[in-house]
Write a protein that holds these residues in place. Structure first.
Motif, short mmCIF file in Angstrom:
data_model
loop_
_atom_site.label_atom_id
_atom_site.label_comp_id
_atom_site.label_asym_id
_atom_site.label_seq_id
_atom_site.Cartn_x
_atom_site.Cartn_y
_atom_site.Cartn_z
N PHE A 250 2.24 4.83 6.27
CA PHE A 250 1.10 4.75 5.37
C PHE A 250 -0.19 5.11 6.11
CE2 PHE A 250 -2.44 2.23 3.58
CZ PHE A 250 -2.56 2.90 2.38
N GLU A 251 -0.36 4.60 7.31
CA GLU A 251 -1.56 4.91 8.10
C GLU A 251 -1.66 6.41 8.35
OE1 GLU A 251 -5.09 4.40 9.97
OE2 GLU A 251 -3.97 2.87 8.89
N PRO B 219 0.80 -1.23 0.00
CA PRO B 219 0.00 0.00 0.00
C PRO B 219 0.84 1.29 0.00
CG PRO B 219 -0.93 -1.59 1.53
CD PRO B 219 0.40 -2.14 1.10
N LEU B 220 1.99 1.27 0.65
CA LEU B 220 2.84 2.46 0.64
C LEU B 220 3.46 2.66 -0.73
CD1 LEU B 220 4.05 4.79 2.25
CD2 LEU B 220 5.94 3.27 2.91
N TRP C 197 0.89 4.17 -2.84
CA TRP C 197 0.71 5.59 -2.52
C TRP C 197 1.78 6.42 -3.21
CZ3 TRP C 197 3.46 9.61 -0.61
CH2 TRP C 197 2.74 10.74 -0.18
N ASP D 204 1.17 9.26 -6.01
CA ASP D 204 1.58 10.62 -5.70
C ASP D 204 2.47 11.21 -6.79
OD1 ASP D 204 1.72 12.82 -3.67
OD2 ASP D 204 3.86 12.33 -3.73
N ARG E 228 -2.33 8.22 4.53
CA ARG E 228 -3.23 7.62 3.54
C ARG E 228 -4.45 8.47 3.23
NH1 ARG E 228 -5.94 2.37 6.36
NH2 ARG E 228 -6.86 2.31 4.26
N HIS E 229 -4.91 9.29 4.18
CA HIS E 229 -6.13 10.07 3.97
C HIS E 229 -5.85 11.55 3.71
CE1 HIS E 229 -8.55 6.62 4.85
NE2 HIS E 229 -8.10 6.50 6.09
#
Length: 403
Positions: A283-284, A79-80, A83, A87, A287-288
């Motif tokens: 990531f947490e 997931p990172l 991202w 990006d 992420r938003h």
């Protein structure tokens, strides 16, 4: 009890040639609380999102603890990587997550790229001056450094002639708020650089730790974004050190898959993988869209600090000194009159409890001028910036008439 006998211990040739970082040696002195330090390129702790990171680590350990504390993929937490790819993707330039490798700080990426590209005697092109940490890392592999001419606008693309670049393994460039000068390449130079390197078949290592710290001027496209449409090989390095916190030791490499594949093999022999729990917590945190709200505060802080130092330089430095005015980042580069040796000036400054970094260590493959220095402004309060710059101005002395 066994004792270490340095006379009977045989180190490798590489190890015997190692030297300490000039900045790290100076930082030992700046640990004294009375020293006003303009030496270290340290992000301001005021910009560290401690509550958000603490909450992210708590959440990851509470919900995915077994995964976070286990070995992970060498390529990094998927997931990172996704991202990062999203990006950096732009219209017409799509980055695939398989082109992203997560590393333990971008300094690790420099070491890995040295292992990948450099044989003893290989030609490596660098700016003059360039980032000391990269020069130190690449030096481990015994390259032949070739400095590329620069001016007030940074690297001069037209200087990349066939003769200068012949046999070069890559060119290493910091296009945004360069360490140590604070200079940035304008759009025309970026376009000329990637086009020329594409024509020459010369890979570009684009190191961009400061790009998100712009507080003046218009953002410019990265070399990766400009290079792919014209066929340039651009290897982009990024880091979370300057946008979150350096103690996380988390960065990334974006490159064509064949390069990433080789870097993965090198990383497997180095540390297996970057810490899973750190990747998952970062990531947490982001992420938003956290960085969109967080970074403007950091930029505003750095802009204020830069303004304090520029004001102090104008007030206290002699008229025959000059310096850069960065649009972002953490550094100001100062050029003093000919005849001043900033290494000797540093000794006198430390005696007055002020520290900076002389300019000479930032040069490779060219005779270093003795009259330059780097100032970092982001961690020093306004009153101490003014006090420290005043001390330096007194030690430099008044302007002298031209001969």
């Amino acid at each position: 009890m066994d004792t270490f006998n340095s006379t009977s211990t045989v180190f490798s040739k590489r190890a015997t040639q190692l030297t300490s970082s000039a900045i790290r040696e100076i930082l030992k002195i700046t640990e004294r609380p009375e020293v006003i330090s303009f030496a270290g390129g340290l992000p301001s702790p005021e910009g560290f999102p401690i509550p958000e990171l603490r909450a992210a680590f708590d959440h990851v350990l509470a919900t995915q603890g077994a995964t976070a504390l286990q070995y992970g993929r060498t390529e990094g937490y998927t997931p990172l990587r996704e991202w990062v790819a999203q990006d950096l993707s732009r219209p017409g330039v799509s980055i695939d997550p398989e082109e992203v490798l997560i590393v333990s700080g971008s300094q690790q990426a420099l070491d890995m790229l040295g292992k990948l590209f450099i044989d003893p005697g290989s030609r490596v092109l660098v700016e003059a001056p360039s980032y000391l940490g990269a020069l130190q890392s690449f030096s481990m592999f015994e390259p032949q450094f070739q400095s590329v001419p620069t001016d007030a606008g940074g690297l001069i693309p037209e200087s990349l002639t066939a003769d200068l670049t012949q046999g070069a393994r890559f060119i290493y460039v910091l296009p945004n708020f360069q360490n140590p000068t604070g200079r940035s390449l304008d759009l025309a130079r970026r376009q000329a650089l990637v086009q020329r390197c594409a024509t020459l078949g010369l890979p570009i290592i684009e190191d961009d730790p400061y790009g998100e710290l712009r507080y003046a001027g218009e953002p410019q496209p990265g070399l990766l974004e400009l290079g792919r449409p014209v066929g340039a090989t651009v290897i982009r390095l990024g880091t979370f050190s300057k946008v979150l916190a350096p103690g996380m030791r988390l960065g990334y490499v974006v490159a064509p898959r064949e390069i990433i594949s080789k870097l993965v093999q090198i990383k497997q022999a180095t540390d297996l993988h970057t810490a899973s729990v750190t990747q998952m917590a970062v990531f947490e945190t982001i992420r938003h869209g956290f960085l969109k709200a967080h970074l403007p505060k950091v930029r505003a802080l750095y802009q204020r600090q830069c303004g304090y130092m520029l004001d102090a330089l104008r007030q206290y430095f002699p008229a025959d000194a000059s310096w850069t005015t960065p649009d972002g980042g953490m550094f100001i580069w100062v050029t003093l009159r000919s005849g001043i040796d900033t290494t000797e000036l540093l000794s006198r400054a430390i005696a007055r409890n002020v520290a900076f970094v002389p300019g000479a260590p930032f040069y490779a493959g060219v005779q270093a001028p003795a009259n330059t220095l780097r100032l970092s402004f982001v961690t020093v309060p306004e009153d101490l910036i003014r006090q420290g710059v005043q001390v330096l101005g007194e030690l430099i002395g008044p302007a002298q008439a031209a001969a």
